[in-house]
Design an enzyme around this catalytic site. Sequence first.
Site, short mmCIF file in Angstrom:
data_model
loop_
_atom_site.label_atom_id
_atom_site.label_comp_id
_atom_site.label_asym_id
_atom_site.label_seq_id
_atom_site.Cartn_x
_atom_site.Cartn_y
_atom_site.Cartn_z
N ASP A 106 0.81 -1.21 0.00
CA ASP A 106 0.00 0.00 0.00
C ASP A 106 0.85 1.27 0.00
OD1 ASP A 106 -2.38 -1.39 -0.12
OD2 ASP A 106 -2.56 -1.53 2.06
N HIS A 256 0.37 -7.68 -1.74
CA HIS A 256 -0.92 -8.31 -1.92
C HIS A 256 -1.56 -7.91 -3.24
CE1 HIS A 256 -1.63 -4.52 0.24
NE2 HIS A 256 -2.79 -4.47 -0.38
#
Length: 281
Positions: A106, A256
Amino acid sequence: MSVELKRSGAPLGHEIRGVDIATGVSDADFAQIENALNEYGVVFIRDQHLSPEQHIAFSRRFGELESYPVGKFILPGHNEILVVSNIMEDGKPIGLVDAGRNWHSDMTFVEKPPRCSLLYSLEVPHQGGRAIGDTQFVSTSAAWDGLPDDMKQRLAQLKALNSFRTYSGKKSDGREDDGKAMPDVVHPLVRTHPFSGRKCLYLSESVTVKIGDLDESGTASLIAQLIGHITRPEYSYRHNWRVGDLVIWDNCSSMHKAVFDYALPLRRRMHRTTVSGTRPY
Ligand code: OGA
Ligand code: MN
């Protein structure tokens, strides 16, 4: 209450049992959760019933929270919560639909990227009796450890340019206006985990746009090679969501990717909090 760790079989993605966040987590139990996160990179807690306030309060125990800087997908009244959803209301998306269909960590596009993110599921799409819309995770520290020494030596010297502007210039998902104003940042391609001291590969597909002095195609082929390595099954965990799951991932030691295998009328709705981090080194 005593915290128990149920291992996934992979280096990351272990379940923490014996925790009910809504009724309170003792400092001793929290320390175990935090240690597990630092050691493994991704942990999750099932069967939670969290209001936005409880989600925020629990997340704050890991550090200060950030508001997502691009797009208008903040939960009204709660700046600390990013809505991740495919649901439309009054013709407008209520959340970020594309929260990451590429391999990423992120916000690698900011100077001090977040330490960790906590994603809580409120609605999970189902098809044929099983949940879909999984999230895949990989351990960037295990992947680093698995590289040959000559490759490690080469990569450890390299810096990478991370550019949200370049990424958002190619997309229209509601983040492009703010995205244009995000300055590019340079991070080491290999960073040191601030708590464990382990080395971790650090990049995001589509946001990491230049590595070292490689040109565009050299950068693209190195990224493809690294992603090919990082996503080997032995470094991977795939989370099959249930309503009430809280998945916590470390943005240094894991990457991810959302599995986008669902569409309306199947609804998916999640709330994410984002904990501040430090400058990668
Ligand atoms: C995120 C993200 C993946 C997903 O919220 O940061 O990448 O499966 N989500 O929703
Ligand atoms: Mn993400």
